[in-house]
Design a protein around this motif. Structure first.
Motif, PDB file in Angstrom:
ATOM      1  N   VAL A  17       0.841  -1.199   0.000  1.00 36.34           N
ATOM      2  CA  VAL A  17       0.000   0.000   0.000  1.00 36.34           C
ATOM      3  C   VAL A  17       0.872   1.244   0.000  1.00 36.34           C
ATOM      4  O   VAL A  17       0.660   2.180  -0.783  1.00 36.34           O
ATOM      5  CB  VAL A  17      -0.947  -0.005   1.219  1.00 36.34           C
ATOM      6  N   ASN A  18       1.863   1.273   0.873  1.00 39.17           N
ATOM      7  CA  ASN A  18       2.772   2.423   0.948  1.00 39.17           C
ATOM      8  C   ASN A  18       3.460   2.663  -0.392  1.00 39.17           C
ATOM      9  O   ASN A  18       3.664   3.795  -0.817  1.00 39.17           O
ATOM     10  CB  ASN A  18       3.806   2.200   2.044  1.00 39.17           C
ATOM     11  N   ASN A  19       3.801   1.580  -1.061  1.00 48.23           N
ATOM     12  CA  ASN A  19       4.494   1.671  -2.343  1.00 48.23           C
ATOM     13  C   ASN A  19       3.667   2.399  -3.395  1.00 48.23           C
ATOM     14  O   ASN A  19       4.205   3.162  -4.197  1.00 48.23           O
ATOM     15  CB  ASN A  19       4.829   0.260  -2.835  1.00 48.23           C
ATOM     16  N   TYR A  20       2.361   2.164  -3.383  1.00 48.36           N
ATOM     17  CA  TYR A  20       1.522   2.690  -4.464  1.00 48.36           C
ATOM     18  C   TYR A  20       0.706   3.915  -4.077  1.00 48.36           C
ATOM     19  O   TYR A  20      -0.085   4.394  -4.886  1.00 48.36           O
ATOM     20  CB  TYR A  20       0.597   1.578  -4.983  1.00 48.36           C
ATOM     21  N   LEU A  21       0.889   4.431  -2.874  1.00 42.88           N
ATOM     22  CA  LEU A  21       0.225   5.675  -2.506  1.00 42.88           C
ATOM     23  C   LEU A  21       0.970   6.874  -3.083  1.00 42.88           C
ATOM     24  O   LEU A  21       2.204   6.925  -3.057  1.00 42.88           O
ATOM     25  CB  LEU A  21       0.147   5.818  -0.986  1.00 42.88           C
ATOM     26  N   TYR A  22       0.214   7.824  -3.569  1.00 42.61           N
ATOM     27  CA  TYR A  22       0.784   9.089  -4.007  1.00 42.61           C
ATOM     28  C   TYR A  22       1.367   9.799  -2.782  1.00 42.61           C
ATOM     29  O   TYR A  22       0.902   9.581  -1.668  1.00 42.61           O
ATOM     30  CB  TYR A  22      -0.313   9.954  -4.638  1.00 42.61           C
ATOM     31  N   PRO A  23       2.397  10.641  -2.958  1.00 47.94           N
ATOM     32  CA  PRO A  23       2.943  11.376  -1.814  1.00 47.94           C
ATOM     33  C   PRO A  23       1.842  12.024  -0.970  1.00 47.94           C
ATOM     34  O   PRO A  23       0.992  12.733  -1.490  1.00 47.94           O
ATOM     35  CB  PRO A  23       3.849  12.424  -2.464  1.00 47.94           C
ATOM     36  N   ARG A  24       1.839  11.687   0.308  1.00 43.77           N
ATOM     37  CA  ARG A  24       0.870  12.165   1.290  1.00 43.77           C
ATOM     38  C   ARG A  24      -0.519  11.575   1.045  1.00 43.77           C
ATOM     39  O   ARG A  24      -1.507  12.038   1.624  1.00 43.77           O
ATOM     40  CB  ARG A  24       0.820  13.695   1.361  1.00 43.77           C
ATOM     41  N   GLY A  25      -0.594  10.535   0.234  1.00 44.06           N
ATOM     42  CA  GLY A  25      -1.849   9.812   0.065  1.00 44.06           C
ATOM     43  C   GLY A  25      -2.208   9.079   1.342  1.00 44.06           C
ATOM     44  O   GLY A  25      -1.354   8.803   2.187  1.00 44.06           O
ATOM     45  N   ILE A  26      -3.485   8.732   1.506  1.00 40.71           N
ATOM     46  CA  ILE A  26      -3.921   8.125   2.763  1.00 40.71           C
ATOM     47  C   ILE A  26      -4.414   6.687   2.577  1.00 40.71           C
ATOM     48  O   ILE A  26      -4.866   6.304   1.494  1.00 40.71           O
ATOM     49  CB  ILE A  26      -4.999   8.969   3.472  1.00 40.71           C
ATOM     50  N   PHE A  27      -4.321   5.944   3.644  1.00 39.76           N
ATOM     51  CA  PHE A  27      -4.766   4.558   3.716  1.00 39.76           C
ATOM     52  C   PHE A  27      -5.799   4.474   4.833  1.00 39.76           C
ATOM     53  O   PHE A  27      -5.486   4.766   5.991  1.00 39.76           O
ATOM     54  CB  PHE A  27      -3.565   3.661   4.006  1.00 39.76           C
ATOM     55  N   VAL A  28      -7.028   4.114   4.490  1.00 39.73           N
ATOM     56  CA  VAL A  28      -8.108   3.991   5.466  1.00 39.73           C
ATOM     57  C   VAL A  28      -8.547   2.530   5.503  1.00 39.73           C
ATOM     58  O   VAL A  28      -8.909   1.964   4.469  1.00 39.73           O
ATOM     59  CB  VAL A  28      -9.316   4.875   5.104  1.00 39.73           C
ATOM     60  N   PHE A  29      -8.500   1.924   6.668  1.00 39.66           N
ATOM     61  CA  PHE A  29      -8.921   0.534   6.767  1.00 39.66           C
ATOM     62  C   PHE A  29      -9.623   0.291   8.094  1.00 39.66           C
ATOM     63  O   PHE A  29      -9.514   1.076   9.037  1.00 39.66           O
ATOM     64  CB  PHE A  29      -7.720  -0.413   6.620  1.00 39.66           C
ATOM     65  N   ASP A  30     -10.364  -0.807   8.146  1.00 36.82           N
ATOM     66  CA  ASP A  30     -10.958  -1.215   9.407  1.00 36.82           C
ATOM     67  C   ASP A  30     -10.501  -2.633   9.735  1.00 36.82           C
ATOM     68  O   ASP A  30      -9.963  -3.339   8.879  1.00 36.82           O
ATOM     69  CB  ASP A  30     -12.491  -1.100   9.377  1.00 36.82           C
ATOM     70  N   PHE A  31     -10.704  -3.027  10.968  1.00 37.40           N
ATOM     71  CA  PHE A  31     -10.406  -4.401  11.366  1.00 37.40           C
ATOM     72  C   PHE A  31     -11.232  -4.760  12.593  1.00 37.40           C
ATOM     73  O   PHE A  31     -11.569  -3.897  13.410  1.00 37.40           O
ATOM     74  CB  PHE A  31      -8.904  -4.587  11.651  1.00 37.40           C
ATOM     75  N   ASN A  32     -11.568  -6.034  12.670  1.00 39.72           N
ATOM     76  CA  ASN A  32     -12.240  -6.557  13.847  1.00 39.72           C
ATOM     77  C   ASN A  32     -11.213  -6.844  14.929  1.00 39.72           C
ATOM     78  O   ASN A  32     -10.119  -7.337  14.649  1.00 39.72           O
ATOM     79  CB  ASN A  32     -13.013  -7.826  13.517  1.00 39.72           C
ATOM     80  N   THR A  33     -11.571  -6.567  16.165  1.00 44.64           N
ATOM     81  CA  THR A  33     -10.640  -6.689  17.279  1.00 44.64           C
ATOM     82  C   THR A  33     -10.681  -8.083  17.899  1.00 44.64           C
ATOM     83  O   THR A  33     -11.619  -8.856  17.696  1.00 44.64           O
ATOM     84  CB  THR A  33     -10.975  -5.655  18.362  1.00 44.64           C
ATOM     85  N   VAL A  34      -9.660  -8.360  18.693  1.00 44.39           N
ATOM     86  CA  VAL A  34      -9.629  -9.596  19.468  1.00 44.39           C
ATOM     87  C   VAL A  34     -10.839  -9.648  20.385  1.00 44.39           C
ATOM     88  O   VAL A  34     -11.474 -10.712  20.544  1.00 44.39           O
ATOM     89  CB  VAL A  34      -8.321  -9.685  20.284  1.00 44.39           C
ATOM     90  N   TYR A  35     -11.199  -8.523  20.969  1.00 47.79           N
ATOM     91  CA  TYR A  35     -12.349  -8.461  21.865  1.00 47.79           C
ATOM     92  C   TYR A  35     -13.625  -8.938  21.169  1.00 47.79           C
ATOM     93  O   TYR A  35     -14.414  -9.696  21.740  1.00 47.79           O
ATOM     94  CB  TYR A  35     -12.537  -7.029  22.376  1.00 47.79           C
ATOM     95  N   LYS A  36     -13.832  -8.522  19.939  1.00 47.84           N
ATOM     96  CA  LYS A  36     -15.050  -8.909  19.218  1.00 47.84           C
ATOM     97  C   LYS A  36     -15.110 -10.418  19.028  1.00 47.84           C
ATOM     98  O   LYS A  36     -16.144 -11.052  19.296  1.00 47.84           O
ATOM     99  CB  LYS A  36     -15.116  -8.206  17.861  1.00 47.84           C
TER     100      LYS A  36
END
Length: 355
Positions: A179-198
């Motif tokens: 992801v870092n490789n293909y982001l434009y300079p100062r581009g953003i990465f938005v993701f979600d994830f389920n937690t261990v608690y869930k």
């Protein structure tokens, strides 16, 4: 990671309460906050003649030049003109796009969209939607751990717990590095994830079932505490006469059994016939799949981002959009492309496209 095979055919129906429109609005707010361009497609086409996606599909985009410009500007700390920035910043990658519902919503808002998924059947449905809508979306059949694009993008989004299918920490690090490789300079990465608690507390070893007129499912969860992995055995019943396709696109018949092996284990069986006791003249096909997801903690994700060269910006509870707590079940994370990257952006990928 190839878990969505027969389930893909009924995925949208069984997930019809998923708040895709709210997710789209939320993501657009983040794009504006962090400077990802949201110029309308009409304005861009007038100024640039062709969209980024059209250029990629027609082979007219000089990927080497695009990535070289991005890398050089990052290293030199120089800004490009807004006209040059807009085209790449307006391109969004939906990583783990599934059947393309969110991808289509963002495309309708004027973003140039790329959808990537490793499940062929899910992408087939996404492309059927694209054919009906006429939207300019590029779909690629890829494992996110081996992501390869022809240029940079303004933002990468990955929602609906796609990253939880990565069971090893190295898989997360490898995906984040891509992801870092293909982001434009100062581009953003938005993701979600389920937690261990869930997985450990909320879901645990629960069984979830839902009965609909022509499609029903049983979702049996088994939490493996030591590995912090949730296994769920999914059984789907689909009414006879409803078109259900196997992985090769052909209709699955009752006498056929399709045994598949995934990166996590056996997907299961497909095509068994059942008879509805309440309506004896109504027959159902039964399909079974086994899915595995691993729960993660926010501190783990922060460490993975740092190791991949990404800058952590913020995190929030996905349900409340407030602060993350010990009882947060799903978490949104926003990160930014690091000032420096060790990835080689000059390599031209051999991308597998289904688009």
């Amino acid at each position: 990671m190839e878990a969505y095979t027969d389930f893909a055919e009924v995925y949208d129906e069984l997930m019809d309460d998923t708040p895709y429109e709210a997710w789209c609005a939320f993501l657009m707010g983040l794009f504006r906050r962090y400077g990802v361009d949201d110029v309308s497609k009409t304005e861009k086409d007038t100024n640039n003649d062709m969209s980024v996606i059209s250029k990629i599909q027609e082979g007219t985009t000089d990927a080497g030049r695009m990535t070289e410009m991005a890398e050089n500007s990052a290293e030199a700390g120089l800004g490009l003109t807004e006209e040059n920035l807009a085209q790449e910043r307006n391109t969004i990658l939906d990583l783990g796009c599934g059947t393309g519902t969110l991808t289509e919503l963002l495309a309708r808002e004027g973003y140039d969209m790329i959808g990537v998924d490793s499940a062929e059947e899910m992408l087939r449905i996404a492309m059927e939607k694209r054919e009906r809508s006429g939207l300019d979306i590029l779909y690629l059949l890829q494992d996110m751990r081996e992501l390869e694009l022809y240029g940079t993008v303004g933002a990468v989004v990955s929602v609906c717990d796609s990253l939880n299918y990565l069971l090893e920490e190295e898989d997360i690090r490898q995906t984040f590095a891509r992801v870092n490789n293909y982001l434009y300079p100062r581009g953003i990465f938005v993701f979600d994830f389920n937690t261990v608690y869930k997985y450990a507390v909320v879901i645990g070893d629960a069984t979830i079932a839902e009965n609909r007129e022509d499609c029903s499912f049983i979702w049996e969860n088994y939490y493996h505490e030591e590995e912090e992995i949730n296994e769920y055995d999914l059984t789907v019943f689909v009414a006879e006469g409803r078109s259900v396709s196997g992985a090769d696109g052909a209709a699955v018949r009752a006498e056929e059994t399709d045994s598949r092996k995934t990166a996590q284990g056996n997907v299961g069986e497909a095509g068994r016939e059942s008879v509805c006791e309440e309506a004896p003249n109504m027959r159902f096909w039964r399909f079974q799949e086994v899915h595995y997801q691993r729960g993660y903690r926010l501190e783990q994700m922060k460490a993975f981002l740092l190791q991949a060269g990404l800058e952590f910006l913020e995190a929030m509870d996905a349900d409340t959009h407030g602060d993350v707590t010990e009882e947060s079940e799903r978490i949104y994370v926003v990160a930014r492309k690091g000032e420096k990257t060790t990835a080689n952006q000059q390599v031209m990928p051999e991308t597998t496209g289904v688009s």
